[in-house]
Design a protein around this motif. Sequence first.
Motif, PDB file in Angstrom:
ATOM      1  N   SER A  65     -13.184   6.498   8.817  1.00 35.91           N
ATOM      2  CA  SER A  65     -11.811   6.171   9.231  1.00 35.91           C
ATOM      3  C   SER A  65     -11.295   7.157  10.265  1.00 35.91           C
ATOM      4  O   SER A  65     -10.601   6.771  11.218  1.00 35.91           O
TER       5      SER A  65
ATOM      6  N   SER B 122      -2.348   3.759   7.151  1.00 39.05           N
ATOM      7  CA  SER B 122      -1.970   4.857   6.265  1.00 39.05           C
ATOM      8  C   SER B 122      -2.671   6.152   6.676  1.00 39.05           C
ATOM      9  O   SER B 122      -2.046   7.228   6.748  1.00 39.05           O
ATOM     10  N   THR B 123      -3.963   6.063   6.970  1.00 44.02           N
ATOM     11  CA  THR B 123      -4.715   7.243   7.422  1.00 44.02           C
ATOM     12  C   THR B 123      -4.189   7.739   8.760  1.00 44.02           C
ATOM     13  O   THR B 123      -4.117   8.954   9.003  1.00 44.02           O
TER      14      THR B 123
ATOM     15  N   ASP C 174      -0.645  15.061   5.756  1.00 43.71           N
ATOM     16  CA  ASP C 174      -0.539  14.553   4.392  1.00 43.71           C
ATOM     17  C   ASP C 174       0.567  15.253   3.617  1.00 43.71           C
ATOM     18  O   ASP C 174       1.407  14.625   2.978  1.00 43.71           O
TER      19      ASP C 174
ATOM     20  N   HIS D   9      -9.393  13.600   6.019  1.00 39.36           N
ATOM     21  CA  HIS D   9     -10.485  13.721   5.056  1.00 39.36           C
ATOM     22  C   HIS D   9     -11.222  15.050   5.140  1.00 39.36           C
ATOM     23  O   HIS D   9     -12.164  15.275   4.378  1.00 39.36           O
TER      24      HIS D   9
ATOM     25  N   HIS E 251       0.865  -1.192   0.000  1.00 39.12           N
ATOM     26  CA  HIS E 251       0.000   0.000   0.000  1.00 39.12           C
ATOM     27  C   HIS E 251       0.894   1.232   0.000  1.00 39.12           C
ATOM     28  O   HIS E 251       1.729   1.413   0.908  1.00 39.12           O
TER      29      HIS E 251
ATOM     30  N   LYS F 261      -5.582  -5.588   3.708  1.00 39.09           N
ATOM     31  CA  LYS F 261      -5.677  -4.361   2.927  1.00 39.09           C
ATOM     32  C   LYS F 261      -6.369  -3.248   3.714  1.00 39.09           C
ATOM     33  O   LYS F 261      -5.895  -2.102   3.737  1.00 39.09           O
ATOM     34  N   THR F 262      -7.473  -3.566   4.382  1.00 36.99           N
ATOM     35  CA  THR F 262      -8.193  -2.566   5.164  1.00 36.99           C
ATOM     36  C   THR F 262      -7.358  -2.089   6.337  1.00 36.99           C
ATOM     37  O   THR F 262      -7.355  -0.897   6.680  1.00 36.99           O
TER      38      THR F 262
ATOM     39  N   SER G  67      -8.503  -9.056   2.236  1.00 42.52           N
ATOM     40  CA  SER G  67      -9.304  -7.862   2.484  1.00 42.52           C
ATOM     41  C   SER G  67      -9.031  -7.276   3.866  1.00 42.52           C
ATOM     42  O   SER G  67      -8.991  -6.050   4.043  1.00 42.52           O
TER      43      SER G  67
ATOM     44  N   ASN H  10     -13.389  -0.834  10.350  1.00 45.21           N
ATOM     45  CA  ASN H  10     -13.739   0.580  10.384  1.00 45.21           C
ATOM     46  C   ASN H  10     -15.023   0.877  11.145  1.00 45.21           C
ATOM     47  O   ASN H  10     -15.452   2.024  11.213  1.00 45.21           O
TER      48      ASN H  10
ATOM     49  N   GLU I 125      -4.832   0.384   5.029  1.00 42.09           N
ATOM     50  CA  GLU I 125      -5.470   1.666   4.740  1.00 42.09           C
ATOM     51  C   GLU I 125      -5.704   2.456   6.022  1.00 42.09           C
ATOM     52  O   GLU I 125      -5.522   3.683   6.045  1.00 42.09           O
TER      53      GLU I 125
ATOM     54  N   ILE J 122       1.722   5.235   0.290  1.00 39.46           N
ATOM     55  CA  ILE J 122       1.259   6.498   0.867  1.00 39.46           C
ATOM     56  C   ILE J 122       1.845   7.607  -0.001  1.00 39.46           C
ATOM     57  O   ILE J 122       2.963   8.083   0.214  1.00 39.46           O
TER      58      ILE J 122
END
Length: 458
Positions: A187, A88-89, A97, A215, A61, A81-82, A78, A137, A85, A63
């Motif tokens: 998230s 990463s957030t 960021d 976000h 993944h 991967k989640t 899955s 999440n 993510e 960034i």
Amino acid sequence: MFDVVCTSANGGIPIFYRKNSKMDSVPFTTFSTLNAVITFADVQNVQFKSIHTDKHSFIWHAIGDSLILAGIGDLNDSTIKTGLELISTLIKMIIGDENIYNKNADRIKREIKPCLPIIDYILRSLTSVTIEKHLINIIETQSMKDNKAINNCLYNWSETICSDLCWVIVDKKLSAATKDWWDLHISDRKLLITIILANCYDQITSADIPIFLPHSSTKVLLRLVCCLVVQGVWTAAICGPTPNLDDIEINAAKSFRTVINYFRPNYTKFELTSGYIIVNTNLFKYMQNYYLSTDVQRGIVQFYNKIASRLMNDNVMGNEVSCMGKNHNYYAISSNGITLCLAYPSKHNMVTIKYYAKQAFQQLLSDINTIFTVEEMKYYCVINNCAFYSKQNIETKLHLKRTLIIYKYSTGNTLNSHYASYHFFIVSGAEILFFCYTIDEVLDCCLLNNGLLMRMTI
């Protein structure tokens, strides 16, 4: 097993390696070789989604153009991967960021250190026997004895500290939050709670942590502040430069002192059950309550993880599944994003279990406070056995959708665009009784039906 490796995109400089297993770490040379293959493939316009060996899966993944995360584990793709993510957030939330792209590897190593205990907490959650690895999440919630009083105190505290993003955590579960907090990205919400649980909860200490909201506020540095109200109860907020932490603690003590005795779980009890799990994907929350023993908890979580979670991907009304165990039998029913898993003593046969489970599900759908965040609506009134809903001051389509969903669950039908033009509608059982444009028209409807209207501002 679930290990996470982070390296710089240019040069492959190691940033961190976090593991949560007793197994030997994957040699860095192995990871570097795989990373080189991925990089070479990228140059050739070939994208690797994952690499599988006999024992592990490797998932990458990126960034931005600065960092590369790799998840190494024996979980399904899955979940890995989640998890990546979410991590990463988290890095974007702590470092920022834009700052990730403008700093060298050594500086990122230093600034990423506050993320490490939180990453460890996430890895423990995903590798333990818990429902979270299927609902990474989704937030665990818990209803209190008097949610209205707690919400009133929360909003008073929110006004005092000039913050619209406030929430309360009780026994590591969300119990109350302001409307604007629910509007945050899922998230961001999950990580704001996770940061408190990982950094503050066990240490019993207040915290003032500089963060970004990936976000919604990527350039403005904010403050995540949290303080202990009473043992097991935390209140938290997102603030600007002021007020200071001492003033926030004092105001929290003053605002919540009248409701300290209300911080007790309000468990919904379904007849004959030993335990249950409620999952609501419409509002990204779940609830697990009323366990008679740890064996019941372990059994119902395994039942959900292995069997009932498959219902979440099916939109057919009235999905049902059952399973028989040694000491307990399990039953799950799902409809429109709401899944209820129940555990019953094995002395009850499946015919009896099915009957009571369907009754429990109907009770759940009729309990608006359990399914929906009523505090996000402007008004909620009760007219004898009728329910009254308002769409006034609902600013986003998401809120409108949640309001309309209530009617959908009551009738099994959806509202068309004509119905959506009304501000208010009154529902009784399986039909809409009246449509109104103003609160006065609602009052007239109540008088016509000799109804008693209880108006309550949320």
